[in-house]
Motif scaffolding. Structure first.
Motif, mmCIF file in Angstrom:
data_model
loop_
_atom_site.group_PDB
_atom_site.id
_atom_site.type_symbol
_atom_site.label_atom_id
_atom_site.label_comp_id
_atom_site.label_asym_id
_atom_site.label_seq_id
_atom_site.Cartn_x
_atom_site.Cartn_y
_atom_site.Cartn_z
ATOM 1 N N GLY A 140 -9.703 -39.299 -7.188
ATOM 2 C CA GLY A 140 -10.402 -40.253 -7.923
ATOM 3 C C GLY A 140 -9.470 -41.314 -8.953
ATOM 4 N N GLN A 141 -8.215 -40.960 -8.600
ATOM 5 C CA GLN A 141 -7.211 -42.094 -9.276
ATOM 6 C C GLN A 141 -6.956 -43.225 -8.094
ATOM 7 O OE1 GLN A 141 -3.656 -39.556 -10.109
ATOM 8 N NE2 GLN A 141 -3.901 -40.056 -12.247
ATOM 9 N N THR A 142 -6.623 -44.666 -8.834
ATOM 10 C CA THR A 142 -6.727 -45.658 -7.894
ATOM 11 C C THR A 142 -5.351 -46.063 -7.581
ATOM 12 O OG1 THR A 142 -8.706 -46.465 -8.961
ATOM 13 C CG2 THR A 142 -7.492 -48.047 -7.879
ATOM 14 N N LEU A 143 -5.139 -46.427 -6.213
ATOM 15 C CA LEU A 143 -3.859 -47.123 -5.864
ATOM 16 C C LEU A 143 -3.981 -48.589 -5.691
ATOM 17 C CD1 LEU A 143 -3.951 -44.219 -4.705
ATOM 18 C CD2 LEU A 143 -2.214 -44.783 -3.405
ATOM 19 N N VAL A 144 -3.215 -49.654 -6.303
ATOM 20 C CA VAL A 144 -3.382 -50.925 -6.240
ATOM 21 C C VAL A 144 -2.291 -51.578 -5.558
ATOM 22 C CG1 VAL A 144 -3.800 -52.998 -7.550
ATOM 23 C CG2 VAL A 144 -4.656 -50.934 -8.553
ATOM 24 N N ILE A 163 -4.543 -47.878 5.869
ATOM 25 C CA ILE A 163 -3.416 -46.750 5.250
ATOM 26 C C ILE A 163 -3.833 -45.506 5.747
ATOM 27 C CG2 ILE A 163 -2.866 -45.541 2.954
ATOM 28 C CD1 ILE A 163 -3.926 -48.089 1.397
ATOM 29 N N THR A 164 -3.061 -44.599 6.166
ATOM 30 C CA THR A 164 -3.021 -43.459 6.751
ATOM 31 C C THR A 164 -2.772 -42.491 5.585
ATOM 32 O OG1 THR A 164 -2.511 -43.955 9.045
ATOM 33 C CG2 THR A 164 -2.393 -41.527 8.106
ATOM 34 N N SER A 165 -3.401 -41.730 5.202
ATOM 35 C CA SER A 165 -3.363 -40.666 3.823
ATOM 36 C C SER A 165 -3.960 -39.366 4.386
ATOM 37 C CB SER A 165 -4.170 -41.152 2.734
ATOM 38 O OG SER A 165 -3.971 -40.211 1.677
ATOM 39 N N GLY A 166 -3.129 -38.354 4.317
ATOM 40 C CA GLY A 166 -3.486 -37.105 4.751
ATOM 41 C C GLY A 166 -3.762 -36.963 6.050
ATOM 42 N N SER A 168 -5.287 -39.101 7.872
ATOM 43 C CA SER A 168 -6.774 -39.910 8.027
ATOM 44 C C SER A 168 -6.653 -41.244 7.466
ATOM 45 C CB SER A 168 -7.899 -39.204 7.298
ATOM 46 O OG SER A 168 -8.250 -37.913 7.500
ATOM 47 N N GLY A 169 -7.374 -42.003 8.366
ATOM 48 C CA GLY A 169 -7.374 -43.454 8.150
ATOM 49 C C GLY A 169 -8.145 -43.805 7.088
ATOM 50 N N VAL A 170 -7.949 -44.496 6.104
ATOM 51 C CA VAL A 170 -8.494 -45.142 4.782
ATOM 52 C C VAL A 170 -8.212 -46.626 4.745
ATOM 53 C CG1 VAL A 170 -8.537 -42.757 3.751
ATOM 54 C CG2 VAL A 170 -6.796 -44.375 3.361
ATOM 55 N N VAL A 171 -8.854 -47.095 3.786
ATOM 56 C CA VAL A 171 -8.681 -48.669 3.532
ATOM 57 C C VAL A 171 -8.473 -49.029 2.127
ATOM 58 C CG1 VAL A 171 -9.782 -49.504 5.583
ATOM 59 C CG2 VAL A 171 -11.267 -49.343 3.612
ATOM 60 N N ALA A 172 -7.651 -49.808 1.874
ATOM 61 C CA ALA A 172 -7.489 -50.578 0.350
ATOM 62 C C ALA A 172 -8.431 -51.779 0.694
ATOM 63 C CB ALA A 172 -6.142 -50.759 -0.069
ATOM 64 N N SER A 173 -9.475 -51.973 -0.236
ATOM 65 C CA SER A 173 -10.248 -53.070 -0.141
ATOM 66 C C SER A 173 -9.619 -54.132 -0.891
ATOM 67 C CB SER A 173 -11.697 -52.631 -0.537
ATOM 68 O OG SER A 173 -12.292 -51.818 0.399
ATOM 69 N N CYS A 174 -9.788 -55.401 -0.351
ATOM 70 C CA CYS A 174 -9.110 -56.376 -1.316
ATOM 71 C C CYS A 174 -10.046 -57.389 -2.072
ATOM 72 C CB CYS A 174 -8.221 -57.187 -0.008
ATOM 73 S SG CYS A 174 -7.009 -56.344 0.641
ATOM 74 N N ALA A 175 -9.701 -57.894 -3.002
ATOM 75 C CA ALA A 175 -10.622 -58.579 -3.952
ATOM 76 C C ALA A 175 -10.922 -59.918 -3.563
ATOM 77 C CB ALA A 175 -10.304 -58.682 -5.277
ATOM 78 N N ALA A 176 -12.074 -60.460 -3.554
ATOM 79 C CA ALA A 176 -12.544 -61.837 -3.136
ATOM 80 C C ALA A 176 -12.129 -62.654 -4.366
ATOM 81 C CB ALA A 176 -14.117 -62.145 -2.647
ATOM 82 N N THR A 177 -11.256 -63.808 -4.088
ATOM 83 C CA THR A 177 -10.986 -64.620 -4.752
ATOM 84 C C THR A 177 -10.326 -65.836 -4.577
ATOM 85 O OG1 THR A 177 -9.307 -64.636 -6.898
ATOM 86 C CG2 THR A 177 -8.593 -63.493 -4.871
ATOM 87 N N CYS A 184 -5.479 -55.067 -3.812
ATOM 88 C CA CYS A 184 -6.319 -54.287 -2.926
ATOM 89 C C CYS A 184 -6.261 -52.811 -3.323
ATOM 90 C CB CYS A 184 -5.568 -54.480 -1.593
ATOM 91 S SG CYS A 184 -5.467 -56.238 -0.806
ATOM 92 N N THR A 185 -7.083 -52.205 -3.690
ATOM 93 C CA THR A 185 -7.427 -50.961 -4.236
ATOM 94 C C THR A 185 -7.745 -49.855 -3.253
ATOM 95 O OG1 THR A 185 -9.740 -51.368 -4.841
ATOM 96 C CG2 THR A 185 -7.745 -51.992 -6.344
ATOM 97 N N TYR A 186 -7.326 -48.836 -3.377
ATOM 98 C CA TYR A 186 -7.924 -47.400 -2.759
ATOM 99 C C TYR A 186 -8.123 -46.469 -3.599
ATOM 100 C CZ TYR A 186 -7.795 -43.054 -0.060
ATOM 101 O OH TYR A 186 -8.125 -41.873 0.143
ATOM 102 N N THR A 187 -9.126 -45.611 -3.581
ATOM 103 C CA THR A 187 -9.131 -44.566 -4.710
ATOM 104 C C THR A 187 -9.021 -43.314 -3.855
ATOM 105 O OG1 THR A 187 -11.085 -45.801 -6.249
ATOM 106 C CG2 THR A 187 -10.890 -43.324 -6.135
ATOM 107 N N ALA A 188 -7.967 -42.566 -4.432
ATOM 108 C CA ALA A 188 -7.802 -41.259 -3.679
ATOM 109 C C ALA A 188 -8.790 -40.315 -3.621
ATOM 110 C CB ALA A 188 -6.421 -40.464 -4.723
#
Length: 348
Positions: A140-144, A163-166, A168-177, A184-188
């Protein structure tokens, strides 16, 4: 013309006629668009002109230099066009100049009002990527993370960092701006990654896009991935342990057939969260199958082991008793944490 002499005789010249045309052709340039990497090789300029007053000559030039684009095209009806032209030879400039003129048969030249427009064919690039803060993140914690660009860009929704975490492949989604950088954030989630997440060194556009203010889209998506070895994921929020021997992670150890008592030093490493109180942290031995193992030195039990800290335990194999394989188990445990066992074997 005529001439009269003294006797009153008048001579008349043969009459001549000639046209009088002082009207200037009327020529205009229609609105022009930004010259960018997309259209620089296939640009078109159009405008209006006076029908029957000859060709339209155009010149496109850059105050920064380069080779002008010039040409003479017909006035068809009341319109003219350059057709598809290549403006790559013009140097980039904030005010490229567009000129056009038309000269009729009488030599009258009409000039269009000059227009200017920017030429920018430089593509934006990724200048750097900033990693999330080091440490251990729980469920639930967020990586920025932050991606920095060489210029201001518009980032459409859908871009990401892979990103590869544990495992498995996960993604940090980047803000539109629209800015020079984006977060770009990923929630553990419910994974454990004790040796640091891995980041791809290629920016993933996904369903999004990145382009600068003049419409130049990013092309080179590669970047130098920052060190993420100290960014750990521990979904439990508890301590997580490993057994090590000679710098290697082990789940079992065989003392062999030494014909003597043997002591081996094992290292215990906490790869999860810090132990808040050492009182519940225990290393213990359980002898089964005739095994005779004992802890001769325990630098771990009762220690409040911080994340990534280690301690050592000396475990001795006693070579006596009946012949055969001797089996034992060493266990690391802490309140709430999953016990981690080390299977021990030796031969008598």
């Amino acid at each position: 013309a005529e001439q009269t002499d003294a006797a009153g005789n008048t001579g008349d010249a043969t009459q001549l006629t000639e046209v009088k045309d002082a009207a200037l052709p009327v020529v205009t340039i229609n609105a022009v668009s930004t010259i960018n990497n997309v259209n620089v090789g296939s640009y078109t300029v159009t405008g209006t002109c006076s029908n029957g007053d000859g060709n339209v000559s155009y010149t496109i030039s850059s105050p920064s230099g380069g080779t002008d684009a010039t040409g003479s095209v017909s006035c068809t009806g009341t319109t003219w066009t350059t057709g598809v032209i290549n403006l790559s030879a013009l140097n980039d400039n904030a005010a490229v100049e567009f000129d056009a003129e038309q000269t009729d048969a009488a030599g009258n030249t009409g000039d269009a009002t000059q227009l200017t427009e920017i030429k920018d064919v430089s593509l934006p690039t990724i200048s750097s990527v900033t990693t999330a803060a080091t440490g251990t993140y729980t469920n639930g914690q967020t990586l920025v993370f932050m991606i920095n660009f060489s210029e201001s860009v518009t980032i459409a929704a859908g871009t990401q960092i892979d990103i590869t975490s544990g495992g498995s492949g996960v993604v940090a989604s980047c803000a539109a701006t629209t800015a020079t950088s984006t977060n770009c954030t990923y929630t553990a989630g419910a994974e454990i990654d004790h040796d640091g997440i891995d980041m791809s060194s290629t920016f993933n556009l996904g369903a999004g896009s990145v382009s600068d203010v003049n419409g130049n889209a990013i092309s080179n998506l590669s970047f130098s991935a920052p060190d993420t070895s100290d960014i750990l994921i521990n979904s439990s929020g508890l301590a997580v342990f490993e057994w090590h021997e000679s710098a290697s992670i082990v789940t079992s150890y065989d003392y062999g057939d030494p014909d003597t008592n043997v002591t081996v030093t094992f290292t215990v490493k906490n790869i999860g969260n810090a132990i808040s109180s050492g009182g519940s942290f225990v290393v213990a031995i359980s002898n089964t199958g005739g095994g005779v193992y004992s802890i001769t030195t325990d630098n771990c039990t009762g220690v409040a082991l911080a994340v990534n800290d280690t301690c050592t335990v000396n475990i001795q194999y006693l070579d006596f008793g009946v012949a055969g394989t001797k089996v034992g188990v060493a266990t690391i445990s802490d309140t709430g944490a999953v016990p981690v066992i080390l299977n021990l074997t030796g031969t008598r």
